[in-house]
Write a protein that holds these residues in place. Sequence first.
Motif, PDB file in Angstrom:
ATOM      1  N   SER A 154       0.840  -1.190   0.000  1.00 53.62           N
ATOM      2  CA  SER A 154       0.000   0.000   0.000  1.00 53.62           C
ATOM      3  C   SER A 154       0.877   1.242   0.000  1.00 53.62           C
ATOM      4  N   ARG A 155       0.361   2.316  -0.536  1.00 48.69           N
ATOM      5  CA  ARG A 155       1.113   3.567  -0.574  1.00 48.69           C
ATOM      6  C   ARG A 155       1.506   3.990   0.832  1.00 48.69           C
ATOM      7  N   GLY A 156       2.762   4.371   0.977  1.00 43.25           N
ATOM      8  CA  GLY A 156       3.252   4.816   2.270  1.00 43.25           C
ATOM      9  C   GLY A 156       3.887   3.720   3.090  1.00 43.25           C
ATOM     10  N   GLU A 157       3.787   2.466   2.635  1.00 38.94           N
ATOM     11  CA  GLU A 157       4.439   1.369   3.346  1.00 38.94           C
ATOM     12  C   GLU A 157       5.951   1.527   3.213  1.00 38.94           C
ATOM     13  N   THR A 158       6.705   1.046   4.181  1.00 35.17           N
ATOM     14  CA  THR A 158       8.157   1.203   4.126  1.00 35.17           C
ATOM     15  C   THR A 158       8.791   0.125   3.255  1.00 35.17           C
ATOM     16  N   ARG A 159       9.881   0.495   2.630  1.00 38.09           N
ATOM     17  CA  ARG A 159      10.640  -0.467   1.830  1.00 38.09           C
ATOM     18  C   ARG A 159      11.166  -1.596   2.714  1.00 38.09           C
ATOM     19  N   ALA A 160      11.554  -1.255   3.934  1.00 39.22           N
ATOM     20  CA  ALA A 160      12.078  -2.271   4.846  1.00 39.22           C
ATOM     21  C   ALA A 160      11.032  -3.344   5.146  1.00 39.22           C
ATOM     22  N   SER A 161       9.765  -2.939   5.262  1.00 42.93           N
ATOM     23  CA  SER A 161       8.721  -3.919   5.560  1.00 42.93           C
ATOM     24  C   SER A 161       8.485  -4.854   4.377  1.00 42.93           C
ATOM     25  N   VAL A 162       8.616  -4.331   3.150  1.00 41.57           N
ATOM     26  CA  VAL A 162       8.466  -5.178   1.962  1.00 41.57           C
ATOM     27  C   VAL A 162       9.626  -6.167   1.887  1.00 41.57           C
ATOM     28  N   VAL A 163      10.844  -5.692   2.152  1.00 41.10           N
ATOM     29  CA  VAL A 163      12.010  -6.586   2.177  1.00 41.10           C
ATOM     30  C   VAL A 163      11.819  -7.681   3.222  1.00 41.10           C
ATOM     31  N   ALA A 164      11.294  -7.321   4.378  1.00 41.28           N
ATOM     32  CA  ALA A 164      11.069  -8.312   5.434  1.00 41.28           C
ATOM     33  C   ALA A 164      10.108  -9.402   4.962  1.00 41.28           C
ATOM     34  N   ARG A 165       9.074  -9.021   4.191  1.00 35.64           N
ATOM     35  CA  ARG A 165       8.141 -10.019   3.670  1.00 35.64           C
ATOM     36  C   ARG A 165       8.820 -10.921   2.638  1.00 35.64           C
ATOM     37  N   MET A 166       9.658 -10.327   1.789  1.00 34.72           N
ATOM     38  CA  MET A 166      10.389 -11.107   0.793  1.00 34.72           C
ATOM     39  C   MET A 166      11.335 -12.110   1.467  1.00 34.72           C
ATOM     40  N   GLN A 167      11.990 -11.667   2.524  1.00 34.27           N
ATOM     41  CA  GLN A 167      12.927 -12.543   3.224  1.00 34.27           C
ATOM     42  C   GLN A 167      12.201 -13.640   3.994  1.00 34.27           C
ATOM     43  N   ALA A 168      11.071 -13.300   4.589  1.00 31.98           N
ATOM     44  CA  ALA A 168      10.282 -14.317   5.290  1.00 31.98           C
ATOM     45  C   ALA A 168       9.770 -15.367   4.309  1.00 31.98           C
ATOM     46  N   ALA A 169       9.392 -14.915   3.111  1.00 30.64           N
ATOM     47  CA  ALA A 169       8.915 -15.855   2.085  1.00 30.64           C
ATOM     48  C   ALA A 169      10.027 -16.797   1.662  1.00 30.64           C
ATOM     49  N   MET A 170      11.257 -16.290   1.500  1.00 26.66           N
ATOM     50  CA  MET A 170      12.384 -17.157   1.138  1.00 26.66           C
ATOM     51  C   MET A 170      12.688 -18.142   2.259  1.00 26.66           C
ATOM     52  N   THR A 171      12.672 -17.675   3.481  1.00 26.97           N
ATOM     53  CA  THR A 171      12.942 -18.570   4.623  1.00 26.97           C
ATOM     54  C   THR A 171      11.935 -19.709   4.664  1.00 26.97           C
ATOM     55  N   ARG A 172      10.657 -19.387   4.478  1.00 26.11           N
ATOM     56  CA  ARG A 172       9.617 -20.425   4.502  1.00 26.11           C
ATOM     57  C   ARG A 172       9.781 -21.397   3.342  1.00 26.11           C
ATOM     58  N   TYR A 173      10.005 -20.831   2.140  1.00 25.48           N
ATOM     59  CA  TYR A 173      10.065 -21.722   0.974  1.00 25.48           C
ATOM     60  C   TYR A 173      11.286 -22.642   1.036  1.00 25.48           C
ATOM     61  N   LEU A 174      12.425 -22.100   1.398  1.00 21.44           N
ATOM     62  CA  LEU A 174      13.635 -22.913   1.472  1.00 21.44           C
ATOM     63  C   LEU A 174      13.493 -24.019   2.516  1.00 21.44           C
ATOM     64  N   ALA A 175      12.900 -23.686   3.658  1.00 23.87           N
ATOM     65  CA  ALA A 175      12.698 -24.700   4.697  1.00 23.87           C
ATOM     66  C   ALA A 175      11.770 -25.803   4.202  1.00 23.87           C
ATOM     67  N   GLY A 176      10.680 -25.424   3.536  1.00 18.79           N
ATOM     68  CA  GLY A 176       9.756 -26.431   3.023  1.00 18.79           C
ATOM     69  C   GLY A 176      10.380 -27.283   1.944  1.00 18.79           C
ATOM     70  N   ALA A 177      11.120 -26.645   1.021  1.00 19.97           N
ATOM     71  CA  ALA A 177      11.772 -27.397  -0.051  1.00 19.97           C
ATOM     72  C   ALA A 177      12.829 -28.342   0.508  1.00 19.97           C
ATOM     73  N   TRP A 178      13.569 -27.898   1.501  1.00 17.18           N
ATOM     74  CA  TRP A 178      14.598 -28.750   2.120  1.00 17.18           C
ATOM     75  C   TRP A 178      13.963 -29.968   2.778  1.00 17.18           C
ATOM     76  N   SER A 179      12.811 -29.788   3.377  1.00 17.35           N
ATOM     77  CA  SER A 179      12.146 -30.920   4.033  1.00 17.35           C
ATOM     78  C   SER A 179      11.660 -31.951   3.015  1.00 17.35           C
ATOM     79  N   ARG A 180      11.495 -31.555   1.742  1.00 17.52           N
ATOM     80  CA  ARG A 180      11.043 -32.465   0.686  1.00 17.52           C
ATOM     81  C   ARG A 180      12.195 -32.951  -0.194  1.00 17.52           C
ATOM     82  N   ARG A 181      13.433 -32.643   0.177  1.00 13.56           N
ATOM     83  CA  ARG A 181      14.588 -32.942  -0.673  1.00 13.56           C
ATOM     84  C   ARG A 181      14.749 -34.442  -0.916  1.00 13.56           C
TER      85      ARG A 181
END
Length: 327
Positions: A154-181
């Motif tokens: 949304s307009r006015g949201e901080t760039r840092a908060s968007v980065v935090a969401r991107m990083q949380a998404a990578m952490t979740r996906y990598l953990a899930g993919a590793w568990s299915r390796r």
Amino acid sequence: MARGSIGRTGRLGLVAALALVVLLFWVVHGWGGPGPATRNLTVDIPRGATLASAAGELEKAGAISSGYRFRLYARLFGTREPIRAGEYRVPAHLSQADILKLLQGGRTIQRFVTIPEGLPSVMARDVLIASSELKGAVPVPAEGSLLPDSYGYSRGETRASVVARMQAAMTRYLAGAWSRRKPGLAVATPRQALILAAIVEKETGKPAERRMVAAVYANRLRRGIPLQADPTFIYPITRGRPLGRRPLLSEVHAKSDYNTYEMVGLPAGPICNPGRASIDAVLDPARSTALYFVADGTGGHAFADTLEQHQANVRRWYAIRHARGEM
């Protein structure tokens, strides 16, 4: 006299009733009828806004005629759900009743920032800085920490908060993919899988090849053969930005923690932000004994098990480039 008095009383009562009907119609129409806006409007409701301050913003924008009447009608006919902050698109002639529902439902305007697969973090930061509706400074994120995707904000949201969401998404996906390796991988940790996935991401843009490219590098890791991935020796020079020229021989042989021509094993860290498919390819590589690959002129690669086969593929690739006038 009595009959005449009753007649006048009846007529007065009828007039009063009609007046009440007209008033009720006016109120109901004012609440549920078309609003005054003649075009689509954008209204920003700030955090902590009350119904009164939100009504003021709506009136200022021209979405409603009177903030006072809006508040009055909202208390009479609306629900007690709180309004939510954000930027709203108010369609032309939207009724006051529907405007209240819009604000209570929190259906704000969604903007998107897209991080493509393989984008290095220094360029991902460029994308965030270019998104003018975001605010605040943000450092270059750790390489490989962002999951490529489109992210709403949304307009006015901080760039840092968007980065935090991107990083949380990578952490979740990598953990899930590793568990299915798959068992028997050449990588021993999620971090190593991420590093190798970044190389796979940079080495092929052809989705069908990812698992095969991952297999080549896995075979080289197991045998202690240098990976010899071109993007790795370029990374310390540009931090992921395009080199813009042919690499120098001195750069090919430069000693660094990233140059996989001059070292055995994985580089010190990821060289980009790999996407889901490249991570999955590393954790489920193709069954292959190939150790080499080179471009085949179609946008893909020719794979080889032996050096002799690889050299023949290289000669074919050079012939194609000569025919194109590239060499």
